[in-house]
Design a protein around this motif. Structure first.
Motif, PDB file in Angstrom:
ATOM      1  N   LEU A   1      -4.376  -0.665   4.936  1.00  0.00           N
ATOM      2  CA  LEU A   1      -3.051  -1.266   4.780  1.00  0.00           C
ATOM      3  C   LEU A   1      -3.077  -2.520   3.903  1.00  0.00           C
ATOM      4  CD1 LEU A   1      -1.747  -1.046   8.478  1.00  0.00           C
ATOM      5  CD2 LEU A   1      -1.480   0.634   6.628  1.00  0.00           C
TER       6      LEU A   1
ATOM      7  N   GLN B   1      -1.010  -3.165   0.588  1.00  0.00           N
ATOM      8  CA  GLN B   1      -0.051  -2.073   0.380  1.00  0.00           C
ATOM      9  C   GLN B   1       1.320  -2.664   0.058  1.00  0.00           C
ATOM     10  OE1 GLN B   1       0.940   0.665  -0.842  1.00  0.00           O
ATOM     11  NE2 GLN B   1      -0.387   1.924   0.471  1.00  0.00           N
ATOM     12  N   LYS B   2       2.151  -1.910  -0.642  1.00  0.00           N
ATOM     13  CA  LYS B   2       3.490  -2.379  -0.981  1.00  0.00           C
ATOM     14  C   LYS B   2       4.298  -2.637   0.296  1.00  0.00           C
ATOM     15  CE  LYS B   2       3.984  -1.941  -5.621  1.00  0.00           C
ATOM     16  NZ  LYS B   2       2.624  -1.682  -6.105  1.00  0.00           N
TER      17      LYS B   2
ATOM     18  N   TYR C   1       7.169  -0.223   1.121  1.00  0.00           N
ATOM     19  CA  TYR C   1       6.651   1.069   1.604  1.00  0.00           C
ATOM     20  C   TYR C   1       6.199   0.962   3.059  1.00  0.00           C
ATOM     21  CZ  TYR C   1       3.720   5.052   2.471  1.00  0.00           C
ATOM     22  OH  TYR C   1       3.169   6.162   3.058  1.00  0.00           O
ATOM     23  N   LEU C   2       5.556  -0.148   3.406  1.00  0.00           N
ATOM     24  CA  LEU C   2       5.118  -0.336   4.796  1.00  0.00           C
ATOM     25  C   LEU C   2       6.319  -0.381   5.738  1.00  0.00           C
ATOM     26  CD1 LEU C   2       2.282  -2.985   4.259  1.00  0.00           C
ATOM     27  CD2 LEU C   2       1.989  -0.593   4.934  1.00  0.00           C
TER      28      LEU C   2
ATOM     29  N   PRO D   1      -6.206  -6.431  -1.458  1.00  0.00           N
ATOM     30  CA  PRO D   1      -6.289  -4.981  -1.310  1.00  0.00           C
ATOM     31  C   PRO D   1      -7.683  -4.439  -1.002  1.00  0.00           C
ATOM     32  CG  PRO D   1      -5.732  -5.589  -3.583  1.00  0.00           C
ATOM     33  CD  PRO D   1      -5.643  -6.830  -2.763  1.00  0.00           C
TER      34      PRO D   1
ATOM     35  N   PRO E   1       3.916   4.006  -2.264  1.00  0.00           N
ATOM     36  CA  PRO E   1       2.633   3.416  -1.857  1.00  0.00           C
ATOM     37  C   PRO E   1       1.613   3.361  -2.987  1.00  0.00           C
ATOM     38  CG  PRO E   1       2.778   5.678  -1.078  1.00  0.00           C
ATOM     39  CD  PRO E   1       4.106   5.354  -1.711  1.00  0.00           C
ATOM     40  N   ASN E   2       0.811   2.309  -2.988  1.00  0.00           N
ATOM     41  CA  ASN E   2      -0.414   2.284  -3.780  1.00  0.00           C
ATOM     42  C   ASN E   2      -1.369   3.328  -3.208  1.00  0.00           C
ATOM     43  OD1 ASN E   2       0.656  -0.029  -5.001  1.00  0.00           O
ATOM     44  ND2 ASN E   2      -0.381  -1.395  -3.560  1.00  0.00           N
TER      45      ASN E   2
ATOM     46  N   GLN F   1      -7.521   4.200  -1.440  1.00  0.00           N
ATOM     47  CA  GLN F   1      -7.109   4.633  -0.097  1.00  0.00           C
ATOM     48  C   GLN F   1      -8.172   5.582   0.470  1.00  0.00           C
ATOM     49  OE1 GLN F   1      -6.030   4.229   2.860  1.00  0.00           O
ATOM     50  NE2 GLN F   1      -3.917   3.831   2.177  1.00  0.00           N
TER      51      GLN F   1
END
Lengths: 108, 108
Positions: free
Chosen positions: A52, A55-56, A59-60, A104, B50-51, B55
């Motif tokens: 997480l 993360q944008k 979006y979260l 990130p 999302p990025n 991931q």
């Protein structure tokens, strides 16, 4: 569910998805139950859980709302239902702001 | 959908979630339609997407499978349906391997 229903729902909830105003510091205090799966630094502790960190934010927010609304199935989504059921809209905003603010790649 | 059905489905699909064997190079060639939203370097081009860079591979596999199975609603999930409908299981593995292999903060 028919496609037009999906699109109608997307339109209906679009204003919610624009909502911002999360406080990362408040989110940090609310993230204690997230840590065992998503990691202290937002890097998940098992390959089936998403990272997480960084993360944008928006979006979260939409992801947490989708879990709370029971709109996500598959994968490990069932594990998220009890986690999000008690979250207020502000909790969701704060948690999203907290994870989005993390570097990130994990803790520096 | 009742909770026991969610758990039964999770059990049923658990072996799929263990599947690995993606080829990042092959995934790169298959990612052309992902780029406009998820970015050339896996950093999304809009806050609602999302990025994907860095991931967890297994999470990406289960997410793509969930989209393909129509198990994700809410947010911008409807946008994903036409993107994943033509993906084979190998395509999903390759795309997941490709995005998982990217540096999490974006292009270095």
């Amino acid at each position: 569910m028919k496609k037009w229903m999906v699109f109608a729902a997307a339109l209906l909830f679009a204003p919610l998805l624009q909502a911002q105003g999360g406080d990362p510091e408040a989110g940090k205090g609310k993230a204690t139950m997230c840590v065992s799966c998503h990691g202290q630094d937002g890097i998940s502790t098992a390959p089936i859980y998403p990272n997480l960190a960084g993360q944008k934010e928006q979006y979260l927010v939409s992801s947490l709302q989708a879990y709370k609304n029971g709109q996500r199935e598959g994968g490990q989504s069932a594990l998220m239902y009890p986690m999000v059921s008690g979250l207020s809209e502000q909790d969701i905003l704060d948690l999203a702001a907290y994870y989005a603010s993390m570097p990130p790649g994990g803790a520096e």
